[in-house]
Design a protein around this motif. Sequence first.
Motif, PDB file in Angstrom:
ATOM      1  N   ALA A   6      13.814  -4.057   7.204  1.00  8.94           N
ATOM      2  CA  ALA A   6      13.892  -4.828   5.922  1.00  8.94           C
ATOM      3  C   ALA A   6      12.789  -4.496   5.132  1.00  8.94           C
ATOM      4  O   ALA A   6      11.672  -4.319   5.731  1.00  8.94           O
ATOM      5  CB  ALA A   6      14.135  -6.124   6.093  1.00  8.94           C
ATOM      6  N   ALA A   7      12.925  -4.295   3.760  1.00  4.98           N
ATOM      7  CA  ALA A   7      11.969  -4.211   2.967  1.00  4.98           C
ATOM      8  C   ALA A   7      12.182  -5.148   1.728  1.00  4.98           C
ATOM      9  O   ALA A   7      13.414  -5.506   1.455  1.00  4.98           O
ATOM     10  CB  ALA A   7      11.767  -2.653   2.534  1.00  4.98           C
ATOM     11  N   LYS A   8      11.156  -5.689   1.361  1.00  4.02           N
ATOM     12  CA  LYS A   8      10.887  -6.461   0.119  1.00  4.02           C
ATOM     13  C   LYS A   8       9.948  -6.134  -0.894  1.00  4.02           C
ATOM     14  O   LYS A   8       8.903  -5.784  -0.323  1.00  4.02           O
ATOM     15  CB  LYS A   8      11.287  -7.753   0.210  1.00  4.02           C
ATOM     16  N   MET A   9       9.952  -6.356  -2.421  1.00  2.00           N
ATOM     17  CA  MET A   9       9.003  -6.330  -3.041  1.00  2.00           C
ATOM     18  C   MET A   9       8.476  -7.531  -3.608  1.00  2.00           C
ATOM     19  O   MET A   9       9.558  -8.586  -3.926  1.00  2.00           O
ATOM     20  CB  MET A   9       9.286  -5.259  -4.410  1.00  2.00           C
ATOM     21  N   GLN A  10       7.492  -8.224  -3.804  1.00  3.84           N
ATOM     22  CA  GLN A  10       6.744  -9.257  -4.091  1.00  3.84           C
ATOM     23  C   GLN A  10       5.962  -8.843  -5.460  1.00  3.84           C
ATOM     24  O   GLN A  10       5.447  -7.789  -5.393  1.00  3.84           O
ATOM     25  CB  GLN A  10       5.822  -9.807  -3.226  1.00  3.84           C
ATOM     26  N   TYR A  11       6.636  -9.581  -6.354  1.00  7.34           N
ATOM     27  CA  TYR A  11       5.786  -9.369  -7.653  1.00  7.34           C
ATOM     28  C   TYR A  11       5.520 -10.963  -8.508  1.00  7.34           C
ATOM     29  O   TYR A  11       6.301 -11.829  -7.955  1.00  7.34           O
ATOM     30  CB  TYR A  11       6.633  -8.304  -8.603  1.00  7.34           C
ATOM     31  N   GLY A  12       4.739 -10.676  -9.554  1.00 13.45           N
ATOM     32  CA  GLY A  12       4.362 -11.799 -10.265  1.00 13.45           C
ATOM     33  C   GLY A  12       3.224 -11.307 -11.195  1.00 13.45           C
ATOM     34  O   GLY A  12       2.609 -10.606 -11.094  1.00 13.45           O
ATOM     35  N   THR A  13       2.862 -12.560 -12.033  1.00 12.61           N
ATOM     36  CA  THR A  13       1.907 -12.194 -12.954  1.00 12.61           C
ATOM     37  C   THR A  13       0.457 -12.706 -12.602  1.00 12.61           C
ATOM     38  O   THR A  13      -0.689 -12.169 -13.088  1.00 12.61           O
ATOM     39  CB  THR A  13       2.107 -12.988 -14.391  1.00 12.61           C
ATOM     40  N   ASP A  14       0.350 -13.230 -11.208  1.00 11.31           N
ATOM     41  CA  ASP A  14      -1.057 -13.617 -10.724  1.00 11.31           C
ATOM     42  C   ASP A  14      -0.805 -13.420  -9.153  1.00 11.31           C
ATOM     43  O   ASP A  14       0.193 -14.006  -8.714  1.00 11.31           O
ATOM     44  CB  ASP A  14      -1.278 -15.077 -10.943  1.00 11.31           C
ATOM     45  N   VAL A  15      -1.506 -12.834  -8.358  1.00 12.53           N
ATOM     46  CA  VAL A  15      -1.370 -12.559  -7.077  1.00 12.53           C
ATOM     47  C   VAL A  15      -1.456 -13.876  -6.339  1.00 12.53           C
ATOM     48  O   VAL A  15      -1.249 -14.029  -5.204  1.00 12.53           O
ATOM     49  CB  VAL A  15      -2.258 -11.507  -6.516  1.00 12.53           C
ATOM     50  N   GLU A  16      -2.369 -15.017  -6.968  1.00 14.37           N
ATOM     51  CA  GLU A  16      -2.433 -16.048  -6.326  1.00 14.37           C
ATOM     52  C   GLU A  16      -1.486 -17.221  -6.890  1.00 14.37           C
ATOM     53  O   GLU A  16      -1.356 -18.370  -6.227  1.00 14.37           O
ATOM     54  CB  GLU A  16      -3.884 -16.540  -6.595  1.00 14.37           C
ATOM     55  N   ARG A  47       3.770  -5.837  -4.551  1.00  9.45           N
ATOM     56  CA  ARG A  47       3.378  -4.986  -3.335  1.00  9.45           C
ATOM     57  C   ARG A  47       4.554  -4.844  -2.619  1.00  9.45           C
ATOM     58  O   ARG A  47       5.757  -5.731  -2.662  1.00  9.45           O
ATOM     59  CB  ARG A  47       2.226  -5.906  -2.508  1.00  9.45           C
ATOM     60  N   LEU A  48       4.674  -4.175  -1.568  1.00  8.60           N
ATOM     61  CA  LEU A  48       5.868  -4.240  -0.504  1.00  8.60           C
ATOM     62  C   LEU A  48       5.441  -4.691   0.569  1.00  8.60           C
ATOM     63  O   LEU A  48       4.358  -4.901   1.149  1.00  8.60           O
ATOM     64  CB  LEU A  48       6.081  -2.690  -0.164  1.00  8.60           C
ATOM     65  N   VAL A  49       6.591  -5.320   1.333  1.00  8.60           N
ATOM     66  CA  VAL A  49       6.353  -6.041   2.512  1.00  8.60           C
ATOM     67  C   VAL A  49       7.671  -5.302   3.516  1.00  8.60           C
ATOM     68  O   VAL A  49       8.746  -5.339   3.083  1.00  8.60           O
ATOM     69  CB  VAL A  49       6.555  -7.714   2.494  1.00  8.60           C
ATOM     70  N   LEU A  50       7.149  -4.724   4.567  1.00  7.46           N
ATOM     71  CA  LEU A  50       8.025  -4.166   5.314  1.00  7.46           C
ATOM     72  C   LEU A  50       8.081  -5.156   6.764  1.00  7.46           C
ATOM     73  O   LEU A  50       7.240  -5.454   7.296  1.00  7.46           O
ATOM     74  CB  LEU A  50       7.595  -2.941   5.718  1.00  7.46           C
ATOM     75  N   THR A  51       9.526  -5.384   6.923  1.00  9.29           N
ATOM     76  CA  THR A  51       9.602  -5.734   8.576  1.00  9.29           C
ATOM     77  C   THR A  51       9.758  -4.867   9.367  1.00  9.29           C
ATOM     78  O   THR A  51      10.742  -4.054   9.284  1.00  9.29           O
ATOM     79  CB  THR A  51      10.841  -6.910   8.280  1.00  9.29           C
ATOM     80  N   GLY A  59       1.702  -4.428   2.187  1.00  8.99           N
ATOM     81  CA  GLY A  59       1.179  -3.490   1.322  1.00  8.99           C
ATOM     82  C   GLY A  59       0.148  -3.833   0.298  1.00  8.99           C
ATOM     83  O   GLY A  59       0.075  -5.311   0.425  1.00  8.99           O
ATOM     84  N   GLU A  60      -0.749  -3.123  -0.138  1.00  6.61           N
ATOM     85  CA  GLU A  60      -1.842  -3.320  -1.122  1.00  6.61           C
ATOM     86  C   GLU A  60      -1.152  -3.667  -2.573  1.00  6.61           C
ATOM     87  O   GLU A  60      -0.092  -3.110  -2.698  1.00  6.61           O
ATOM     88  CB  GLU A  60      -2.637  -2.428  -1.277  1.00  6.61           C
TER      89      GLU A  60
END
Length: 70
Positions: A6-16, A47-51, A59-60
């Motif tokens: 599986a793969a997902k992308m995480q995104y937002g306006t603030d990494v915290e 960033r990408l998160v791969l399972t 990912g970075e």
Amino acid sequence: AANISAAKMQYGTDVEGALTDVAVTPVASPISKALTELTAGTKYYYRLVLTCEEADVIGEWHDFTTLSAE
């Protein structure tokens, strides 16, 4: 090569801050995902998160800025 299930992308306006997870299907290379409902003139981080079989690979962080509304 790792077996990616599986793969997902995480995104937002603030990494915290709060992140939005978006599944990426099919899992193929290169990975791409169109995003909607973004705010004009705003910097986003993603960033990408791969399972994989062994563990998640995170990912970075990268960033982009949406165009200003005119």
